[in-house]
Design a protein around this motif. Structure first.
Motif, PDB file in Angstrom:
ATOM      1  N   GLU A 140       2.147   1.816  -3.296  1.00 53.67           N
ATOM      2  CA  GLU A 140       0.833   2.356  -4.266  1.00 53.67           C
ATOM      3  C   GLU A 140       0.809   3.775  -4.189  1.00 53.67           C
ATOM      4  O   GLU A 140      -0.180   4.430  -4.592  1.00 53.67           O
ATOM      5  CB  GLU A 140      -0.158   1.574  -3.967  1.00 53.67           C
ATOM      6  CG  GLU A 140      -0.233   0.171  -4.329  1.00 53.67           C
ATOM      7  CD  GLU A 140      -0.514  -0.025  -5.674  1.00 53.67           C
ATOM      8  OE1 GLU A 140      -1.368   0.634  -6.490  1.00 53.67           O
ATOM      9  OE2 GLU A 140       0.412  -0.498  -6.675  1.00 53.67           O
ATOM     10  N   GLN A 144      -7.062   6.575   2.053  1.00 54.06           N
ATOM     11  CA  GLN A 144      -7.105   5.518   1.475  1.00 54.06           C
ATOM     12  C   GLN A 144      -6.435   4.285   1.928  1.00 54.06           C
ATOM     13  O   GLN A 144      -7.176   3.092   1.686  1.00 54.06           O
ATOM     14  CB  GLN A 144      -6.448   5.922   0.004  1.00 54.06           C
ATOM     15  CG  GLN A 144      -7.006   7.011  -0.901  1.00 54.06           C
ATOM     16  CD  GLN A 144      -6.009   7.301  -1.972  1.00 54.06           C
ATOM     17  OE1 GLN A 144      -4.881   7.437  -2.060  1.00 54.06           O
ATOM     18  NE2 GLN A 144      -6.684   7.858  -3.208  1.00 54.06           N
ATOM     19  N   LYS A 145      -5.484   4.294   2.747  1.00 54.69           N
ATOM     20  CA  LYS A 145      -5.082   3.155   3.283  1.00 54.69           C
ATOM     21  C   LYS A 145      -6.229   2.539   4.250  1.00 54.69           C
ATOM     22  O   LYS A 145      -6.197   1.467   4.323  1.00 54.69           O
ATOM     23  CB  LYS A 145      -3.753   3.377   4.079  1.00 54.69           C
ATOM     24  CG  LYS A 145      -2.498   3.766   3.095  1.00 54.69           C
ATOM     25  CD  LYS A 145      -1.318   3.850   3.924  1.00 54.69           C
ATOM     26  CE  LYS A 145       0.089   3.980   2.979  1.00 54.69           C
ATOM     27  NZ  LYS A 145       1.183   4.251   3.838  1.00 54.69           N
ATOM     28  N   LEU A 185      -0.651   5.471  -1.492  1.00 54.36           N
ATOM     29  CA  LEU A 185      -2.036   5.656  -1.039  1.00 54.36           C
ATOM     30  C   LEU A 185      -2.005   6.937   0.070  1.00 54.36           C
ATOM     31  O   LEU A 185      -1.110   6.920   0.849  1.00 54.36           O
ATOM     32  CB  LEU A 185      -2.642   4.587  -0.436  1.00 54.36           C
ATOM     33  CG  LEU A 185      -2.906   3.402  -1.535  1.00 54.36           C
ATOM     34  CD1 LEU A 185      -3.775   2.237  -0.751  1.00 54.36           C
ATOM     35  CD2 LEU A 185      -3.422   3.756  -2.835  1.00 54.36           C
ATOM     36  N   THR A 187      -9.022   0.741   2.866  1.00 57.07           N
ATOM     37  CA  THR A 187      -8.651  -0.375   1.784  1.00 57.07           C
ATOM     38  C   THR A 187      -9.211  -1.772   2.178  1.00 57.07           C
ATOM     39  O   THR A 187      -9.035  -2.037   3.561  1.00 57.07           O
ATOM     40  CB  THR A 187      -6.998  -0.864   1.704  1.00 57.07           C
ATOM     41  OG1 THR A 187      -6.429   0.639   1.077  1.00 57.07           O
ATOM     42  CG2 THR A 187      -6.832  -1.803   0.755  1.00 57.07           C
ATOM     43  N   LEU A 237       0.748  -1.239   0.100  1.00 62.68           N
ATOM     44  CA  LEU A 237      -0.071   0.115  -0.088  1.00 62.68           C
ATOM     45  C   LEU A 237       0.946   1.261   0.077  1.00 62.68           C
ATOM     46  O   LEU A 237       0.473   2.197  -0.420  1.00 62.68           O
ATOM     47  CB  LEU A 237      -0.850  -0.101   1.290  1.00 62.68           C
ATOM     48  CG  LEU A 237      -2.070  -1.266   1.346  1.00 62.68           C
ATOM     49  CD1 LEU A 237      -2.835  -1.026   2.597  1.00 62.68           C
ATOM     50  CD2 LEU A 237      -2.845  -0.825   0.163  1.00 62.68           C
ATOM     51  N   ARG A 261      -7.220  -2.669  -6.173  1.00 61.99           N
ATOM     52  CA  ARG A 261      -5.690  -2.604  -6.543  1.00 61.99           C
ATOM     53  C   ARG A 261      -4.837  -3.758  -7.311  1.00 61.99           C
ATOM     54  O   ARG A 261      -4.375  -3.468  -8.138  1.00 61.99           O
ATOM     55  CB  ARG A 261      -5.091  -2.235  -4.831  1.00 61.99           C
ATOM     56  CG  ARG A 261      -5.636  -1.450  -3.977  1.00 61.99           C
ATOM     57  CD  ARG A 261      -5.335  -0.006  -4.712  1.00 61.99           C
ATOM     58  NE  ARG A 261      -6.102   1.066  -4.030  1.00 61.99           N
ATOM     59  CZ  ARG A 261      -5.792   2.436  -4.657  1.00 61.99           C
ATOM     60  NH1 ARG A 261      -5.078   2.766  -5.469  1.00 61.99           N
ATOM     61  NH2 ARG A 261      -6.702   3.475  -4.100  1.00 61.99           N
TER      62      ARG A 261
END
Length: 438
Positions: free
Chosen positions: A392, A398-399, A394, A402, A389, A417
């Motif tokens: 990515e 957003q984390k 994020l 998820t 993550l 994802r």
């Protein structure tokens, strides 16, 4: 004073002449004089009185006085009774703050329901000076020193340019009667201490204190306009995005200015932050560091600061079980469907294709947890989900939001994802399962 009031209203508050108005009346000299001034000017108004039930029979006598005032001025009177002490305890407020909150909430509701255009309060020049001194003593920024605004939304204060002495003289000249509130003479409250002990000394030192103070406020407000213009320019360059995740600011823009702390204070003061040195420290902190207020969180994320609302509701961390006999399930993030198919296509952010034989039901849809691993499709070996993550890029929000789909403890899909390599479709796959979230 009537002539000066009329002239000031026609020059600066002309919109009141053709508006429906509520005058907030306590029964004290200021609001009663304001009511008479408005009546003599011919404004279209009604009176509104709050009975806070703080002074026993005297509170009821104030209410009766305002009702009689309405009869005398031939206008409608609205009265609302409050259990102020209970409200203060329930909301952990001082009596003064509770009364203020109850008062303005009711006045605004009244104006909205009965379609009044403006609410008039009787704040005057001495009130303005006292407010300035209170803010000054408690510590404040520039906005706390610019005084009470004459117009603030639908709240209008037509007496701000008049002193308490002028109002008293007007009352005597017009033979106006009013109610005295003995709490105004007590030294229990800071405002009263300033009113009775500090301001008289200042006026003795400078008899033109209020006139000089008015000039000071004008200068401070001019400076505030310049500050706002500069702040808006920095905000325009710094704000990268405003979306459901929060507001993202470019750190570099704060570092470019001469006084980062001042700009950070002006930018974020409305969100309840108090630890300004810690906020300045975020500019050079490592990713993930944050500062919280009671309502918001400011997080360092790579080259950005992200402002998020703590009251913003995060998804409920409940686990949704998906049985193989139920091919469609309602989940906290949408409808999840399972569908047998003969041909696998490329995975997308909303759809993956897996080898059904490798699954063990029921499947679980839940928020990810620290310490978990994934075998990202298209990569060799496993990877900590937290590292995945992070790679990515994020945002913290957003984390936190998820979700993963798992089978018997193994992650099938980091939803939106990446699918897990262990469940991919191969040339040996007999049954292909399409999993989609809408």
């Amino acid at each position: 004073m009537q002539e000066a009031f009329n002239e000031n209203t026609k020059k600066h508050l002309e919109f009141l002449l053709n508006s429906r108005i509520i005058i907030a009346v306590s029964g004290g000299i200021d609001s009663v004089v304001l009511s008479h001034l408005c009546a003599d000017l011919g404004l279209n108004f009604a009176l509104a009185h709050c009975n806070f039930n703080l002074r026993g029979t005297k509170s009821d006598a104030d209410e009766e006085f305002v009702m009689d005032l309405g009869d005398k001025l031939e206008t409608e009177v609205f009265v609302q009774n409050f259990e102020t002490i209970s409200y203060a305890k329930d909301n952990k407020l001082s009596i003064q703050m509770a009364a203020r909150e109850l008062r303005y909430n009711w006045l605004n509701e009244l104006a909205e329901q009965l379609q009044f255009d403006y609410i008039l309060t009787a704040h005057h020049a001495d009130d303005n000076l006292e407010t300035f001194l209170i803010n000054f003593l408690r510590g404040t920024g520039l906005n706390g020193l610019t005084g009470i605004p004459e117009i603030n939304g639908n709240i209008v204060r037509p007496l701000l340019s008049f002193s308490r002495k002028e109002i008293a003289n007007c009352a005597h000249q017009k033979h106006i009667k009013w109610r005295e509130d003995e709490s105004n003479s007590t030294r229990k409250y800071l405002r009263n201490k300033l009113r009775h002990e500090v301001v008289p000394v200042l006026k003795k030192i400078n008899p033109q204190l209020l006139e000089g103070f008015k000039n000071t406020l004008e200068n401070l407000n001019d400076t505030a306009d310049i500050v706002e213009e500069s702040l808006n320019a920095v905000a325009k360059r710094a704000i990268v995005s405003i979306d459901e995740d929060g507001v993202t600011y470019k750190i570099l823009e704060f570092k470019k200015v001469n006084n980062s702390k001042a700009y950070l204070f002006e930018m974020f003061k409305a969100y309840g932050f108090t630890e300004w040195n810690d906020i300045v420290g975020l500019l050079d902190a490592e990713t993930g560091k944050y500062v919280k207020s009671n309502s918001h969180k400011l997080t360092k994320h790579r080259q950005h600061l992200i402002l998020t609302d703590l009251d913003k509701e995060l998804p409920n961390n409940e686990c949704t079980l998906i049985d193989e006999t139920n091919m469609s399930s309602e989940t906290p993030i949408g409808t999840l469907t399972l569908e047998d198919t003969k041909n696998a296509q490329d995975n997308t952010s909303t759809t993956i294709y897996v080898d059904r034989a490798k699954l063990k039901f029921p499947l679980k849809l839940r928020l990810w947890q620290k310490g978990e691993y994934i075998y990202p499709l298209g990569m060799q070996g496993k990877k900590k989900l937290s590292k995945f993550l992070k790679d990515e890029k994020l945002t913290p929000f957003q984390k936190d939001t998820t979700w993963v789909l798992e089978s018997n403890g193994d992650i099938i899909w980091v939803v939106g994802r990446r699918a897990d390599d262990r469940f991919k479709v191969t040339k040996h796959t007999d049954k292909i399962l399409k999993i989609e979230i809408l």
